[in-house]
Enzyme design. Structure first.
Site, PDB file in Angstrom:
ATOM      1  N   GLY A   1     -10.734  -1.619   3.482  1.00  0.00           N
ATOM      2  CA  GLY A   1      -9.882  -1.453   4.665  1.00  0.00           C
ATOM      3  C   GLY A   1      -9.852  -0.017   5.148  1.00  0.00           C
ATOM      4  N   ASP A   2      -8.777   0.335   5.819  1.00  0.00           N
ATOM      5  CA  ASP A   2      -8.659   1.674   6.404  1.00  0.00           C
ATOM      6  C   ASP A   2      -8.206   2.731   5.400  1.00  0.00           C
ATOM      7  OD1 ASP A   2      -6.166   0.202   6.331  1.00  0.00           O
ATOM      8  OD2 ASP A   2      -5.270   1.934   7.335  1.00  0.00           O
TER       9      ASP A   2
ATOM     10  N   ARG B   1     -15.065  -5.953   0.472  1.00  0.00           N
ATOM     11  CA  ARG B   1     -14.263  -5.562   1.647  1.00  0.00           C
ATOM     12  C   ARG B   1     -13.479  -4.257   1.409  1.00  0.00           C
ATOM     13  NH1 ARG B   1      -8.699  -4.340   2.884  1.00  0.00           N
ATOM     14  NH2 ARG B   1      -8.387  -4.765   5.082  1.00  0.00           N
TER      15      ARG B   1
ATOM     16  N   THR C   1      -0.421   2.247   6.928  1.00  0.00           N
ATOM     17  CA  THR C   1      -0.400   0.987   6.194  1.00  0.00           C
ATOM     18  C   THR C   1      -0.332  -0.166   7.187  1.00  0.00           C
ATOM     19  OG1 THR C   1       0.818  -0.425   4.664  1.00  0.00           O
ATOM     20  CG2 THR C   1       2.107   1.214   5.878  1.00  0.00           C
ATOM     21  N   GLY C   2      -1.127  -1.193   6.928  1.00  0.00           N
ATOM     22  CA  GLY C   2      -1.149  -2.325   7.845  1.00  0.00           C
ATOM     23  C   GLY C   2      -2.465  -3.057   7.720  1.00  0.00           C
TER      24      GLY C   2
ATOM     25  N   THR D   1       0.865  -1.174   0.000  1.00  0.00           N
ATOM     26  CA  THR D   1       0.000   0.000   0.000  1.00  0.00           C
ATOM     27  C   THR D   1       0.903   1.225   0.000  1.00  0.00           C
ATOM     28  OG1 THR D   1      -1.864  -1.036   1.080  1.00  0.00           O
ATOM     29  CG2 THR D   1      -1.555   1.287   1.543  1.00  0.00           C
TER      30      THR D   1
END
Ligand code: ASP
Length: 318
Positions: free
Chosen positions: A213-214, A211, A234-235, A183
């Site tokens: 993500g953040d 889905r 990122t994670g 990312t």
């Protein structure tokens, strides 16, 4: 007048053991190109927002990173991308999620911010908006990448989804075997003292059910406020969403008066660890101080500023 630019290309189990010399050179070149192009914008007196879009676009065009051209594959074998952008001078923000065939998702996020009257568009609606604004599209083949494809083929018949990071402890995921990360994000502080931040991703391999993500969520994966800081994360997105990471760092600075370094450490090395979240962030504060903070083994990262300082690093404790 001073300025600072920081970028990341993903965090995770990035150690010398998984990188050979050639890979190190490729990642260094990829990060350096993004830093240099973003730096050019800032050194000519350009806006933090433009430097962030420039640096992220360069990373999106590089198949090494899980964003734009190098986006990972979903359960259905598609590339669905998420991105967000925030302007710390006025708290304007733009974000998109689940978009396909957009060459540079960060440019679409900027368009959403400036010309949609909204903050967050998704899927087909975002595509319709992109078409109307003349945003550059690319065919499926443009996004095809052999290693990402093989990574997906390995798990496509399972219910597992996979971070573009190695993370053995994630429920519902399998450990990443080919160690691709990526990312991307950028944060800039310009000569006018304005801060901007952005993040762009393909999300997780074999993701399904739309889905998200953040990364495209303002306050979780991205945040910018001139009075505090700019952040790009990122994670493992599920954890970053639950910890509202980017806004939390800003809040610790705004309401508790903490310095950037301490605020980042509390969120990444304590709060996130307690809920099992792996990853990191890049940040710049309102004085141009920068921070790389991660609880994973490494994070692809870089910094270039008006003082002539330049950093490109991957591993911990560099
Ligand atoms: N945070 C991203 C997501 O969960 C993944 C990453 O940072 O690599 O979609």
């Amino acid at each position: 007048m001073p300025f600072t630019l920081v970028i990341h290309g993903g965090a995770g189990n990035i150690t010398p053991a998984i990188m050979n010399k050639e890979q190190e050179e490729q990642y260094t070149a990829g990060l350096k190109e993004a830093l240099d192009k973003g730096y050019d914008v800032l050194s000519k007196g350009g806006a933090a927002l433009d430097a962030v879009v420039m640096a992220i676009s360069v990373l999106e065009d590089n198949p090494l990173f899980n964003a734009g051209r190098g986006a990972v594959f979903t359960k259905k074998g598609l590339n669905e991308m998420d991105a967000s952008l925030m302007d710390g001078s006025n708290l304007m923000a733009g974000a998109i999620a689940g978009v396909r065939n957009i060459k540079n998702p960060i440019k679409l996020a900027r368009e959403v911010m400036l010309h949609s009257g909204h903050v967050f568009l998704s899927g087909e609606g975002a595509a319709e908006f992109a078409l109307g604004k003349g945003i550059e599209m690319a065919p499926d083949e443009y996004f095809f990448n052999r290693s990402r494809y093989d990574q997906w083929v390995e798990i496509r018949d399972t219910d597992f989804y996979q971070l573009d990071h190695k993370d053995d402890n994630l429920k519902g995921t399998v450990p990443n075997t080919d160690y691709k990360y990526g990312t991307v994000g950028a944060v800039a502080w310009d000569e006018q003292g304005n801060i901007a931040a952005g993040t762009s991703t393909g999300g997780m391999t074999n993701k399904r059910f739309g889905r998200i993500g953040d990364s495209p969520v303002v306050g979780a994966g991205t945040y910018a406020n001139n009075i505090t800081c700019g952040i790009s994360c990122t994670g493992h997105g599920e954890h970053f969403l639950r910890a509202v990471v980017a806004h939390d760092v800003s809040c610790l600075m705004e309401y508790k008066g903490l310095p950037l370094k301490e605020a980042c450490a509390i969120v990444i090395k304590d709060k996130l660890v307690k809920i099992g979240g792996e990853g990191g962030l890049i940040a710049v504060d309102s004085k141009g101080n920068y921070e790389f903070c991660f609880n994973s083994a490494g994070m692809y990262r870089g910094m270039r500023n008006s003082e002539g300082k330049e950093i490109v690093a991957f591993y911990g404790e560099e």
